[in-house]
Design a protein around this motif. Structure first.
Motif, PDB file in Angstrom:
ATOM      1  N   SER A 270       0.834  -1.196   0.000  1.00  0.00           N
ATOM      2  CA  SER A 270       0.000   0.000   0.000  1.00  0.00           C
ATOM      3  C   SER A 270       0.868   1.246   0.000  1.00  0.00           C
ATOM      4  CB  SER A 270      -0.932   0.018   1.214  1.00  0.00           C
ATOM      5  OG  SER A 270      -0.179   0.127   2.400  1.00  0.00           O
ATOM      6  N   TYR A 299     -11.483   5.385  -1.046  1.00  0.00           N
ATOM      7  CA  TYR A 299     -10.757   4.978   0.154  1.00  0.00           C
ATOM      8  C   TYR A 299     -11.131   5.925   1.298  1.00  0.00           C
ATOM      9  CZ  TYR A 299      -7.899   1.895  -2.711  1.00  0.00           C
ATOM     10  OH  TYR A 299      -7.479   0.885  -3.548  1.00  0.00           O
ATOM     11  N   LEU A 314      -4.147   1.000  -2.089  1.00  0.00           N
ATOM     12  CA  LEU A 314      -3.481  -0.195  -2.579  1.00  0.00           C
ATOM     13  C   LEU A 314      -2.575   0.166  -3.752  1.00  0.00           C
ATOM     14  CD1 LEU A 314      -6.402  -2.796  -2.557  1.00  0.00           C
ATOM     15  CD2 LEU A 314      -4.498  -2.653  -0.945  1.00  0.00           C
ATOM     16  N   SER A 316      -1.823  -1.735  -6.086  1.00  0.00           N
ATOM     17  CA  SER A 316      -2.444  -2.287  -7.299  1.00  0.00           C
ATOM     18  C   SER A 316      -3.427  -1.308  -7.928  1.00  0.00           C
ATOM     19  CB  SER A 316      -3.159  -3.606  -6.983  1.00  0.00           C
ATOM     20  OG  SER A 316      -4.130  -3.414  -5.958  1.00  0.00           O
ATOM     21  N   THR A 317      -4.083  -0.475  -7.117  1.00  0.00           N
ATOM     22  CA  THR A 317      -5.011   0.530  -7.654  1.00  0.00           C
ATOM     23  C   THR A 317      -4.260   1.590  -8.448  1.00  0.00           C
ATOM     24  OG1 THR A 317      -6.593   0.220  -5.856  1.00  0.00           O
ATOM     25  CG2 THR A 317      -6.714   2.298  -7.066  1.00  0.00           C
TER      26      THR A 317
END
Length: 885
Positions: A270, A299, A314, A316-317
């Motif tokens: 993160s 978020y 994250l 990945s986001t």
């Protein structure tokens, strides 16, 4: 020459040069009763009799018109008469030449002039791009010159209501915002004389004018107000009365960010984003928005102190698709607003500092940046992996890959993958590679005799996980559907011959096309002597229900042509027609034998679909055949991939249904010559009855090319809208009360999703499985067709039966452009919402499915049952010309 010019620039002062350069500058547009006038200023045209030396032309493909003009001192006015405007579609260029030299036209940045205008119900714009470009904007709409007077306006959070006088019927009307080059319709409900909009999700920033929309008719709203402000979650809208129009100025909600920072926690995967601001607002969510896909993730935030918060995002986001991200802030409120966090002083935020993190075995760079709109953005870059094939000879290719150092615990592979079965060969490669493809057992991964193998470069982790997989391009690609760069043939253990060809996709990506010739097939020594009385006909590999099969039946029943039809043995339609000895199972011995000698090839799609081998020069004298495109619909709606430039050996004959389709689409847009296009009508139209009466409704939508996964389908607007329609209680009651059946026939790619478990809302709504009936049988058996953009609507219209179009995603569907304006090809009522569609269905039931029988001569030149005869005559004529040559 350049040195002389540079010397002159040095010697002659700039002020003097400015006095010598002739300039033509757009000033404004003025409107008159029978024409529009483009006004331009002229500078430095000394001692010129411009009336004699100037020529002005408008060009729109095949249409060229000399325009009238007047010159008054230093002002040039060009007249666009109503007749000229009527003949223009799409974009037209306007060129000004003096003494044979084209003038470069500029726009005056210091003048705020209106370059868009309405004329005869149409909307135009003048674009300056060196030349003048006349743009026909939003051609599917008609614009009324007069206003509709409103009585009052009510605004509330996310709600706009416009009230009209009692004598105004506002049924089936909606509100819309007209921007300079687009329209945003506001989903609404109309109640008596009031029209309310409560969905502003598609609104964007800018200046717009408020309109009322009825179908495709646009009427500007007039309301005597000083000012009204509307707040939506995403925007501030300010309505004002300006020149008898109700205009609206739309802005984002904005807030300045004082500081922003990102702390990376690689172990937790993160990134902690910290922001501070100075405003009396409480933030609930930090939103990460993908600037390409539009996908957003919310978020929750935590406050450190007043005016400073954090949110754990994250990785990945932020990394997803390696696209730029922008941030939004949603306030904590019963009436939340979405704020754009702005950066006015980027130097205080440490901009430009790039952090490198390792994510999924890739070294990724990420950093904040200031967007052009001053918003705070976040950028990530994927590791550089440059790869290319730079040389192909025979069945070898050579190339390189760079950037392996940006991956951890990975090795480099080239992957050869069957497009359908996904069976693959993995080949380890170095930074520079030279691959002899004859050493690979390509035939072992083929899913069927004729298939395609895609070529990838991949970084693969030591545990076998694919970290990165990309297609590889060929540097000297010259994409054609029927060419190749290298070839190889080999035999398998059963004696079958396998041919492999290196080709490219439209995006220059490398692929291998491969087909097999069974052992029992004897290849004749000479294949150039084609039999022009042997014709091979087909559609897609797996169908026999379109123009191909209709024309094949005509040939067998009405001519002495030795006609054959090709279709895959696994196709449901094959079972229905396999007893016919002239129906050939795709890839069979008989199919090859007929393909070798057939002089005429006729298909509704590319001829790949009816030949068992590659349709290319050098393969069994394919170049000596007469190639006919029978079509699978009337062209003119969405763009198609049959442009002449995509073929080394293009179609010799292109079948169309009307003069506009021939001249405006196939010749003008697809590049074919007049002698290669025949106006005959489509073969399947011959068996359509005229005005037969039934009592059922057919719902038959087409596909959406942007839906490519199960998840994308189930979450799509496409699925949501059609699933919602067939479960609509009001529709079900209308069908049951009137004893009408609605039969739902989804596109073949959507059939598996719309099954009996999902579709079982009423005994009056039925699911039609693929293959149980032909499309033509379905069209004949129904009284009303509901579709979206499918060309089957033309068949229905030709039978003098009504069509309703459901256009809930019209702009996205035509995002790559239209070949003709919507109003020219969509003959019937168009619904934008589910309620409007049900209203139109109920109306048609009450009218007993009566069609207004509109003028369809612009779509069908012939409205008889002799299309196949005209196609046959055109092919015979083409053969005779081919033999003479």
């Amino acid at each position: 020459m350049n040195s002389i010019i540079n010397t002159l620039k040095t010697v002659i002062p700039r002020s003097m040069r400015e006095r010598l350069i002739r300039k033509v500058t757009l000033q404004d547009i003025s409107l008159h009763e029978n024409y529009a006038e483009i006004n331009l200023s002229l500078k430095n045209f000394y001692n010129f009799n411009l009336t004699d030396k100037m020529i002005i032309t408008l060009s729109n493909g095949e249409y060229i018109e000399t325009l009238g003009f007047t010159v008054d001192k230093n002002m040039l006015s060009i007249q666009l008469t109503d007749s000229v405007l009527k003949n223009t579609t799409g974009n037209s260029s306007i060129k000004i030449s003096v003494d044979g030299k084209n003038m470069i036209i500029d726009s005056d940045a210091g003048i705020e002039s209106q370059t868009s205008f309405f004329k005869e119900g149409k909307y135009y714009n003048i674009l300056v791009n060196g030349t003048l470009v006349l743009e026909h904007l939003l051609a599917e709409y008609t614009f009324n010159p007069s206003h509709i007077q409103a009585e009052s306006m009510r605004v509330a959070y996310e709600n706009l209501t416009v009230v009209f006088p009692e004598n105004q019927n506002m049924e089936h009307c909606s509100l819309a915002l007209l921007y300079p080059n687009k329209i945003v319709e506001l989903p609404n409900e109309d109640k008596g004389t009031a029209v309310t909009a409560d969905d502003f999700s598609n609104v964007t920033m800018g200046r717009a004018t408020l309109y009322i929309v009825r179908g495709y008719e646009m009427t500007p709203v007039k309301l005597d107000i000083h000012e009204a402000d509307l707040t939506t979650q995403n925007h501030k809208l300010q309505f004002m009365n300006e020149d008898d129009e109700l205009v609206v100025f739309i802005e984002n909600h904005e807030m300045e960010i004082l500081t922003a920072d990102a702390a990376v926690s690689e172990e937790e995967g993160s990134i902690r984003i910290t922001m501070s601001y100075d405003a009396p607002l409480k933030i609930k969510y930090l939103v990460v928005s993908d600037t390409v896909s539009g996908e957003e993730e919310e978020y929750p935030v935590k406050y450190v102190v007043q005016g400073e918060f954090t949110a754990d995002i994250l990785v990945s986001t932020l990394v997803n698709n390696f696209t730029r991200k922008k941030f939004k802030l949603i306030t904590l409120s019963d009436e939340p607003i979405t704020l754009q966090p702005n950066v006015n002083y980027p130097e205080t935020l440490g901009f430009g500092e790039r952090r490198v993190i390792t994510h999924c075995n890739q070294n990724i760079k990420l950093w904040f940046y200031k967007r052009r709109d001053k918003a705070l953005g976040f950028k990530v870059t994927r590791p550089r992996m440059k790869r290319q094939v730079i040389w192909i000879e025979s069945f070898n290719f050579e190339g390189f890959i760079e950037g392996q150092e940006n991956f951890t615990d990975c090795d480099t592979y080239m992957i050869f993958e069957d497009r359908y079965s996904k069976e693959s060969i993995f080949l380890p490669i170095e930074q520079e590679f030279n691959i002899d493809l004859t050493e690979l057992d390509l035939k072992s991964i083929k899913s069927k005799d004729k298939t395609i193998l895609d070529v990838f470069v991949a970084m693969i982790r030591s545990d076998g996980e694919v970290v990165r997989k990309e297609k590889i391009k060929y540097k000297f690609s010259d994409y054609k559907k029927d060419n190749y760069y290298g070839r190889h043939s080999e035999y398998d253990d059963e004696g079958n011959a396998h041919y492999h060809l290196i080709t490219t996709t439209p995006f220059d990506n490398l692929k291998i096309e491969t087909f097999a010739i069974p052992e029992e097939v004897v290849i004749p020594e000479e294949t150039k002597d084609k039999d022009f009385n042997t014709w091979l006909v087909g559609e897609r590999y797996d169908t026999a229900q379109d123009n191909g099969y209709a024309f094949y039946k005509y040939l067998r029943e009405n001519t002495d042509v030795n006609a054959y039809y090709a279709i895959e043995g696994s196709a449901p339609d094959y079972e229905k027609i396999k007893s016919d000895p002239h129906v050939l199972e795709f890839g069979s011995k008989e199919h090859f034998e007929i393909s070798f000698k057939a002089g005429v090839l006729l298909g509704t799609h590319d001829l790949e679909n009816l030949l068992p081998y590659k349709p290319a020069r050098g393969f069994f004298n394919y170049e000596d055949t007469v190639k006919v495109f029978l079509q699978h619909g009337v062209l003119g709606r969405k763009r198609v991939e049959y442009h002449k430039k995509y073929y080394d050996l293009p179609f010799d004959l292109f079948i169309v249904s009307s003069e506009p389709e021939k001249y405006n689409v196939v010749m003008k847009k697809l590049g074919y010559e007049e002698e290669n296009v025949a106006i005959t009508g489509l073969a399947r139209f011959d068996s359509l009855p005229r005005g037969n009466k039934t009592k059922d409704i057919l719902l038959m939508p087409t596909w959406r090319d942007w839906i490519n996964t199960d998840e994308a389908f189930m979450t799509s607007k496409y699925f949501h809208n059609y699933n919602g329609l067939i479960h609509n209680e009001r529709l079900i009651k209308i069908l049951e009360d009137n004893d009408v059946q609605l039969n739902f026939y989804p596109h073949y790619r959507a059939q598996s999703y719309f099954n009996d478990e999902i579709l079982n809302p009423s005994s009056n709504i039925n699911f039609i499985q693929l293959g149980t009936k032909t499309v033509q049988e379905l069209l004949i058996d129904h009284s009303l067709l509901i579709t979206d953009y499918s060309s089957v609507s033309f068949d229905f219209t030709l039978m003098n039966k009504p069509v309703i179009y459901y256009h809930f995603d019209v702009r996205k569907f035509f995002r790559q452009g239209k070949l003709r304006p919507l109003f020219q090809t969509f003959i019937g009522e168009i619904a934008r919402t589910e309620d409007d569609l049900i209203d139109l269905i109920e109306q048609q039931i009450k009218l007993n499915f009566q069609s207004e029988q509109p003028d369809i001569s612009g779509i069908f030149k012939y409205q008889d049952h002799h299309n196949s005869k005209r196609i046959y005559d055109s092919v015979i004529d083409k053969i005779s010309h081919s033999e003479e040559e």
